[in-house]
Design an enzyme around this catalytic site. Structure first.
Site: not given
Ligand code: NBP
Length: 474
Positions: A129, A183, A186-187, A190
């Protein structure tokens, strides 16, 4: 070939920042992303921050990892996580570790952990988080999985986690899906916290008649006291912000339809399955849902309401502060009850005080108040509810008159406060000597012969409602 201590695949905002955080702490990091442009961009922009080992293929990525391998997946939760596991698992060996840092549903994590355990691979579902800033500067980290894998991963994760009073905001939560479960809750908390803050704002705006900039000042003051927290702090920032295009308060130009990604909903769905009343979280999820029903709201615009007036005097802000604090205690008490129930159901043995401790920094609900929760569980790890901890009992007792006043005022003025009112109803339900559930049981027995228990005798009974109304033992 250069070897890396840990690898990150999935280099969108979260993965990229997590990889940089690891590198900045002196850990060599192998990098991989489905689309290799992201890998290249990271090395080009931030290569100087530490040792990165970029890889174009899964094979090269795995080959770059020291053994036992530590492989972090940071991809979109759901299908993509399974796709990545399917791609990488055949390349791994017994003893290797896959860390899923995405927002996975704990049920999926349990399934994945069981499947990979059969192949000798540790699957570590890890809640992270703090958003992208947290990932870079120190998130709150909630790893599940085996104790053995934590021994190999924990030191690295603790290095990059936020730190409060010298304690890292990371600890081993418990086996298999425990980390993602915590987690999720937690959400959910939130959601409840944000809803209560939103209701406080609404009351100060429409019952006290304050302008957003004035309310920002109220929140700033609150942030110097027992409500001190990240969410209160950013609320003050948002309310003080003026829209550059129109010159209006920023909050007035934002469409009032709240969105959600699903963890709040999962929290409530899971709580229903576990039979845990998390009404504060549920009302927060429903409040977002109501806001999003534009057509329904439009159709109801002319429903009659009370004539609105302002509350005389200047005491409302203090009363709202008390209502907010009391309702927040209830929301957290409910969330911790859910963790306690999940831990019992799945045999996780979660240390509740430790959860409060790792939420003190890095994450969205970080707050001074979490120290109190930690202290409550340290004093009595078996406490049935935070509300019976001496500190919280006193705080809610002191707040309750104001809390009731605020809920009453809101009802009189027609200002919806589902969070405040459900919290108060929960509090009053817990402390009630007798609940009308007795009548509910009698009704159930009447129409469905569902039986009831009595206050004065052991056993189950049924009254012959359709006959002579004598009572029989069921
Ligand atoms: P995203 O959730 O937007 O996912 C994008 C990533 O997933 C890219 O690297 C993309 O690769 C890859 N991807 C996908 Br979409 N489909 C794929 C597949 N079939 N095979 C391989 N790679 C694949 O990214 P994020 O916002 O950085 O979040 C990452 C994780 O962290 C998520 O599970 C999210 O829920 C969690 N999270 C996010 C936050 C936040 O604040 N954003 C906070 C806490 C947790 P590509 O570049 O090739 O498209």
């Amino acid at each position: 070939m250069e070897m890396a201590r840990i690898g990150v695949t999935g280099l969108a905002v979260m993965g990229r920042n997590l990889a940089r955080n690891l590198a900045r702490h002196g850990h060599s990091v192998a990098l991989h992303n489905r689309t290799s442009a992201r890998t290249k961009a990271l090395v080009e922009e931030f290569g100087g921050e530490g040792t990165f080992v970029p890889a174009d293929t899964p094979e090269a990525f795995v080959a770059a990892l020291e053994r036992p391998r530590r492989l972090v997946i940071m991809v979109k939760a759901g299908g993509p996580t399974d796709a990545v596991i399917d791609e990488f698992a055949p390349l791994l060996e017994p003893g290797d570790m896959i860390v899923d840092g995405g927002n996975a549903n704990f049920v999926d994590t349990r399934r994945r952990e069981a499947a990979l355990r059969e192949r000798g691979i540790h699957f570590v579902g890890t809640g992270i988080s703090g958003g992208e800033e947290g990932a870079l500067h120190g998130p709150s980290i909630m790893p599940g999985g085996s104790a053995e894998s934590y021994a190999a991963l924990g030191p690295l994760l603790e290095d990059i986690a936020a730190e409060v009073d010298g304690t890292p905001c990371c600890t081993h939560v418990g086996p298999d899906g425990a980390g993602h479960f915590v987690k999720m809750v937690h959400n959910g908390i939130e959601y409840a916290d944000m809803q209560l803050i939103a209701e406080s704002y609404d009351l100060l705006r429409h019952a006290a008649g304050l302008a957003p900039a004035e309310i920002a000042e109220v929140f700033r003051t609150w942030n110097t006291g027992r409500l001190e927290s990240y969410l209160i702090e950013i609320t003050a920032e948002v309310l003080a912000h003026t829209d550059a295009a129109t010159g209006r308060p920023f909050v007035d130009v934002v469409l009032d339809q709240a969105e959600q990604k699903g963890t709040g909903r999962w929290t409530v769905q899971t709580a229903l399955d576990l039979g845990v009343p998390v009404s504060g979280i549920a009302e927060a999820v429903f409040a977002r849902s109501v806001s999003g029903h534009a057509g329904l709201r439009e159709a109801a615009q002319n429903l009659p309401g009370p004539s609105r007036g302002l509350v005389a005097g200047s005491g409302l802000a203090d009363a709202v502060e008390k209502a907010l604090y009391a309702s927040k205690i209830v929301a957290y008490a409910q969330g911790f009850h859910q963790i306690q129930a999940g831990s019992a159901e799945y045999g996780w043995d979660i240390d509740l005080g430790a959860m409060a401790a790792i939420w003190r920094g890095g994450c969205i609900i970080r707050a001074r108040f979490l120290d109190r929760i930690r202290a409550a569980y340290q004093a009595d790890p078996e406490t049935p509810t935070l509300l019976t901890d001496a500190h919280f009992t006193e705080a809610v007792g002191d707040a309750q008159d104001a809390w009731r006043e605020v809920v009453g005022t809101a009802a009189r003025l027609g200002i919806p406060v589902p969070g405040f009112s459900t919290a108060l109803a929960y509090y009053d339900s817990l402390r009630a000597d007798r609940l009308p559930a007795a009548l509910t049981q009698a009704q159930r027995d009447y129409f469905g012969a569902h039986t009831y228990r009595r206050v004065d005798r052991e056993g189950s009974f049924h009254t012959l409602w359709g006959g002579d109304r004598t009572e029989v033992t069921a």
